[in-house]
Write a protein that holds these residues in place. Structure first.
Motif, PDB file in Angstrom:
ATOM      1  N   MET A 184      40.331  37.470  51.846  1.00 49.47           N
ATOM      2  CA  MET A 184      39.238  37.017  50.986  1.00 49.47           C
ATOM      3  C   MET A 184      39.746  36.818  49.553  1.00 49.47           C
ATOM      4  SD  MET A 184      36.798  37.908  48.533  1.00 49.47           S
ATOM      5  CE  MET A 184      36.341  39.637  48.528  1.00 49.47           C
ATOM      6  N   THR A 185      39.436  35.661  48.943  1.00 45.75           N
ATOM      7  CA  THR A 185      39.857  35.358  47.581  1.00 45.75           C
ATOM      8  C   THR A 185      38.656  34.966  46.736  1.00 45.75           C
ATOM      9  OG1 THR A 185      41.995  34.529  48.393  1.00 45.75           O
ATOM     10  CG2 THR A 185      41.346  33.917  46.143  1.00 45.75           C
ATOM     11  N   PRO A 186      38.334  35.728  45.683  1.00 42.66           N
ATOM     12  CA  PRO A 186      37.198  35.360  44.832  1.00 42.66           C
ATOM     13  C   PRO A 186      37.429  34.019  44.146  1.00 42.66           C
ATOM     14  CG  PRO A 186      37.982  37.589  44.356  1.00 42.66           C
ATOM     15  CD  PRO A 186      38.999  36.951  45.228  1.00 42.66           C
ATOM     16  N   LEU A 187      36.365  33.252  43.979  1.00 47.56           N
ATOM     17  CA  LEU A 187      36.452  31.935  43.340  1.00 47.56           C
ATOM     18  C   LEU A 187      35.927  32.042  41.918  1.00 47.56           C
ATOM     19  CD1 LEU A 187      35.164  29.789  46.336  1.00 47.56           C
ATOM     20  CD2 LEU A 187      37.535  30.173  45.623  1.00 47.56           C
ATOM     21  N   SER A 188      36.849  32.162  40.966  1.00 48.51           N
ATOM     22  CA  SER A 188      36.438  32.374  39.570  1.00 48.51           C
ATOM     23  C   SER A 188      37.313  31.649  38.565  1.00 48.51           C
ATOM     24  CB  SER A 188      36.456  33.878  39.254  1.00 48.51           C
ATOM     25  OG  SER A 188      37.763  34.417  39.463  1.00 48.51           O
ATOM     26  N   ASP A 189      38.193  30.752  39.030  1.00 46.93           N
ATOM     27  CA  ASP A 189      39.129  30.132  38.106  1.00 46.93           C
ATOM     28  C   ASP A 189      38.488  29.082  37.210  1.00 46.93           C
ATOM     29  OD1 ASP A 189      38.683  28.293  40.079  1.00 46.93           O
ATOM     30  OD2 ASP A 189      40.793  27.902  40.511  1.00 46.93           O
ATOM     31  N   MET A 190      37.193  28.836  37.380  1.00 52.11           N
ATOM     32  CA  MET A 190      36.503  27.862  36.529  1.00 52.11           C
ATOM     33  C   MET A 190      35.932  28.502  35.250  1.00 52.11           C
ATOM     34  SD  MET A 190      34.486  29.328  38.835  1.00 52.11           S
ATOM     35  CE  MET A 190      34.859  28.346  40.293  1.00 52.11           C
ATOM     36  N   LEU A 191      36.089  29.802  35.077  1.00 51.19           N
ATOM     37  CA  LEU A 191      35.586  30.453  33.867  1.00 51.19           C
ATOM     38  C   LEU A 191      36.453  30.082  32.672  1.00 51.19           C
ATOM     39  CD1 LEU A 191      34.724  34.057  35.138  1.00 51.19           C
ATOM     40  CD2 LEU A 191      33.194  32.105  34.837  1.00 51.19           C
ATOM     41  N   THR A 192      35.818  29.720  31.569  1.00 47.55           N
ATOM     42  CA  THR A 192      36.542  29.338  30.357  1.00 47.55           C
ATOM     43  C   THR A 192      36.008  30.114  29.161  1.00 47.55           C
ATOM     44  OG1 THR A 192      35.022  27.509  29.893  1.00 47.55           O
ATOM     45  CG2 THR A 192      36.939  27.019  31.260  1.00 47.55           C
ATOM     46  N   GLY A 193      36.702  29.975  28.027  1.00 53.59           N
ATOM     47  CA  GLY A 193      36.260  30.619  26.799  1.00 53.59           C
ATOM     48  C   GLY A 193      36.208  32.120  26.946  1.00 53.59           C
ATOM     49  N   GLU A 194      35.189  32.717  26.351  1.00 53.52           N
ATOM     50  CA  GLU A 194      35.087  34.176  26.376  1.00 53.52           C
ATOM     51  C   GLU A 194      34.829  34.709  27.782  1.00 53.52           C
ATOM     52  OE1 GLU A 194      31.198  35.711  24.659  1.00 53.52           O
ATOM     53  OE2 GLU A 194      31.169  33.628  23.957  1.00 53.52           O
ATOM     54  N   LEU A 195      34.312  33.877  28.683  1.00 47.49           N
ATOM     55  CA  LEU A 195      34.066  34.336  30.045  1.00 47.49           C
ATOM     56  C   LEU A 195      35.362  34.609  30.791  1.00 47.49           C
ATOM     57  CD1 LEU A 195      31.145  31.996  31.210  1.00 47.49           C
ATOM     58  CD2 LEU A 195      31.007  34.261  30.155  1.00 47.49           C
ATOM     59  N   ALA A 196      36.418  33.886  30.441  1.00 47.74           N
ATOM     60  CA  ALA A 196      37.686  34.064  31.138  1.00 47.74           C
ATOM     61  C   ALA A 196      38.229  35.478  30.977  1.00 47.74           C
ATOM     62  CB  ALA A 196      38.707  33.044  30.631  1.00 47.74           C
ATOM     63  N   ALA A 197      37.865  36.140  29.897  1.00 45.17           N
ATOM     64  CA  ALA A 197      38.347  37.500  29.661  1.00 45.17           C
ATOM     65  C   ALA A 197      37.776  38.492  30.663  1.00 45.17           C
ATOM     66  CB  ALA A 197      37.992  37.934  28.239  1.00 45.17           C
ATOM     67  N   ALA A 198      36.664  38.131  31.305  1.00 43.42           N
ATOM     68  CA  ALA A 198      36.044  39.028  32.289  1.00 43.42           C
ATOM     69  C   ALA A 198      36.683  38.913  33.660  1.00 43.42           C
ATOM     70  CB  ALA A 198      34.548  38.736  32.392  1.00 43.42           C
ATOM     71  N   ARG A 199      37.580  37.963  33.825  1.00 41.63           N
ATOM     72  CA  ARG A 199      38.208  37.717  35.131  1.00 41.63           C
ATOM     73  C   ARG A 199      39.416  38.625  35.315  1.00 41.63           C
ATOM     74  NH1 ARG A 199      42.026  33.793  37.388  1.00 41.63           N
ATOM     75  NH2 ARG A 199      41.332  33.231  39.514  1.00 41.63           N
ATOM     76  N   ARG A 200      39.379  39.470  36.327  1.00 47.90           N
ATOM     77  CA  ARG A 200      40.471  40.392  36.585  1.00 47.90           C
ATOM     78  C   ARG A 200      41.640  39.669  37.249  1.00 47.90           C
ATOM     79  NH1 ARG A 200      37.973  45.744  39.353  1.00 47.90           N
ATOM     80  NH2 ARG A 200      38.744  44.576  41.163  1.00 47.90           N
ATOM     81  N   PRO A 201      42.823  40.289  37.267  1.00 43.08           N
ATOM     82  CA  PRO A 201      43.975  39.646  37.920  1.00 43.08           C
ATOM     83  C   PRO A 201      43.730  39.299  39.386  1.00 43.08           C
ATOM     84  CG  PRO A 201      44.724  41.436  36.529  1.00 43.08           C
ATOM     85  CD  PRO A 201      43.222  41.506  36.528  1.00 43.08           C
ATOM     86  N   ASP A 202      42.877  40.058  40.070  1.00 43.00           N
ATOM     87  CA  ASP A 202      42.605  39.755  41.473  1.00 43.00           C
ATOM     88  C   ASP A 202      41.523  38.701  41.653  1.00 43.00           C
ATOM     89  OD1 ASP A 202      40.250  41.086  40.857  1.00 43.00           O
ATOM     90  OD2 ASP A 202      40.511  42.693  42.318  1.00 43.00           O
ATOM     91  N   GLY A 203      40.989  38.170  40.532  1.00 36.98           N
ATOM     92  CA  GLY A 203      39.993  37.119  40.602  1.00 36.98           C
ATOM     93  C   GLY A 203      38.557  37.587  40.535  1.00 36.98           C
ATOM     94  N   HIS A 204      38.305  38.862  40.753  1.00 36.43           N
ATOM     95  CA  HIS A 204      36.949  39.372  40.636  1.00 36.43           C
ATOM     96  C   HIS A 204      36.515  39.398  39.163  1.00 36.43           C
ATOM     97  CE1 HIS A 204      37.736  41.076  44.736  1.00 36.43           C
ATOM     98  NE2 HIS A 204      36.508  40.616  44.889  1.00 36.43           N
TER      99      HIS A 204
END
Length: 364
Positions: free
Chosen positions: A232-252
């Motif tokens: 299972m791979t979380p889909l979060s690579d579309m987060l930009t700006g300040e939201l990108a900081a909430a994305r963990r290395p595993d994608g969650h």
């Protein structure tokens, strides 16, 4: 604040949230698929032609005033969403409900439901021609697929390989694992646990092409077809700006107790993509939607968010075909293990189809 809500992703959490908010707010649901996919039933759709057509629901059934934008989100920020064709959707509230990817056939790998039905039909024919099937992964997906195959083709030999020492994984009771192992043995399923393969099969997954592999313990396995049942791979690579900081290395994506992203006042996340420490299940995504719906409604009426989300106890329903399986559910004095009949009653027989038919306003 205003009334426009952009929901990125139309899976279990996104669809439930859209339905809940639609009567009161202007909902834009962004998803590249032409229909909601009831992935819980995808494995039965693989082996059963009738079920293959029953797992798709058009998004129009969710809305009275909202709309579905069929495109992929490529950038999500606090002010809205940009899609692949360059369209900018401005929003007062943004919800990341993108879910996760998972190897086919647990989740269809096409965005058009008609293409997906054809894909299932092709794989079903490959399965029907196979006498030995290798499944890599002894978690819920691998076990459910073993159950579906052996119910549809009882003479097919199924081998399940996993480097873990026991089936299922997670924090589940030994009685649950024992019940599943016993039923799998009755179906003739061979478990090769505690050792990984030295190399992946030489043939593509889902294609009838005889091969042999060897485990690190030296066990040789011959089969005609194989599937990967993990990853299972979380889909979060579309987060930009300040939201990108909430994305963990595993994608969650990190969220607070109100399911808000990165402490922003107007961006939320629900479902598999969140870093909430719990099994990633459709039930959890739907419960996330209830929390976020209450909080967005509060913000839209000038009130602070108050609804919080707390992960529930570990629970899992593992059907083995339509009549078998075992489950672990909460009980008054702790977790309880249910057998085949109870599991079939909860999930195995109809795979929750009725619940989602109701959500989309259609008859089963």
């Amino acid at each position: 604040m205003g009334n426009t809500v952009a929901i990125v992703g139309g899976g279990y959490g996104g669809a439930a949230l859209a339905r809940e908010l639609d009567p009161d707010l202007d909902v834009v649901l962004i998803d590249p698929k032409d229909a909601f996919v009831h992935a819980v039933a995808a494995l039965r759709g693989l082996v059963d032609e009738e079920w293959a057509r029953r797992i798709y629901f058009g998004y129009d059934g969710l809305f009275i005033r909202g709309r579905h934008v069929r495109d992929r989100a490529v950038a999500v920020d606090t002010g809205g969403v940009t899609t692949a064709d360059g369209t900018r959707i401005h929003a007062d509230y943004v919800v990341l409900a993108t879910g996760s990817s998972y190897p086919y056939p647990a989740k269809p790998d096409t965005e058009d439901s008609a293409d997906s039905v054809l894909r299932h039909a092709d794989t079903r024919a490959q399965l029907a021609a196979s006498s030995r099937v290798l499944l890599l992964g002894a978690g819920p997906v691998g076990l459910e697929l073993a159950g579906e195959i052996t119910e549809r083709w009882p003479r097919t030999k199924v081998i399940v390989v996993d480097p873990a020492e026991d089936v299922l994984g997670g924090r589940y009771l030994p009685e649950l694992r024992g019940a599943l192992r016993e039923q799998l043995a009755q179906r003739g399923v061979r478990l090769e646990l505690g050792s990984a393969l030295t190399a992946p099969p030489s043939s593509p997954a889902g294609v009838h092409e005889p091969f042999s592999v060897t485990t690190e313990a030296g066990v040789r396995i011959e089969a005609d077809l194989w599937f990967r049942c993990y990853g299972m791979t979380p889909l979060s690579d579309m987060l930009t700006g300040e939201l990108a900081a909430a994305r963990r290395p595993d994608g969650h994506v990190e969220v607070d107790e109100h399911l808000r992203v990165a402490g922003t006042p107007n961006v939320f996340a629900i479902g598999d993509v969140t870093a909430v420490p719990e099994p990633k299940r459709s039930k959890a995504a739907s419960e996330h939607a209830v929390t976020v719906a209450a909080n967005i409604k509060a913000l839209a009426t000038g009130r602070p968010v108050e609804q919080t989300y707390r992960p529930g106890p570990d629970a899992v329903l593992v059907p083995l075909g339509s009549t078998g399986g075992a489950s672990q559910v909460p009980g008054p004095d702790g977790p309880v293990v249910l057998g085949a009949a109870e599991t079939s009653g909860y999930k195995g027989a109809d795979l929750l189809l009725g619940r989602f038919s109701e959500l989309f306003g259609v008859s089963v």
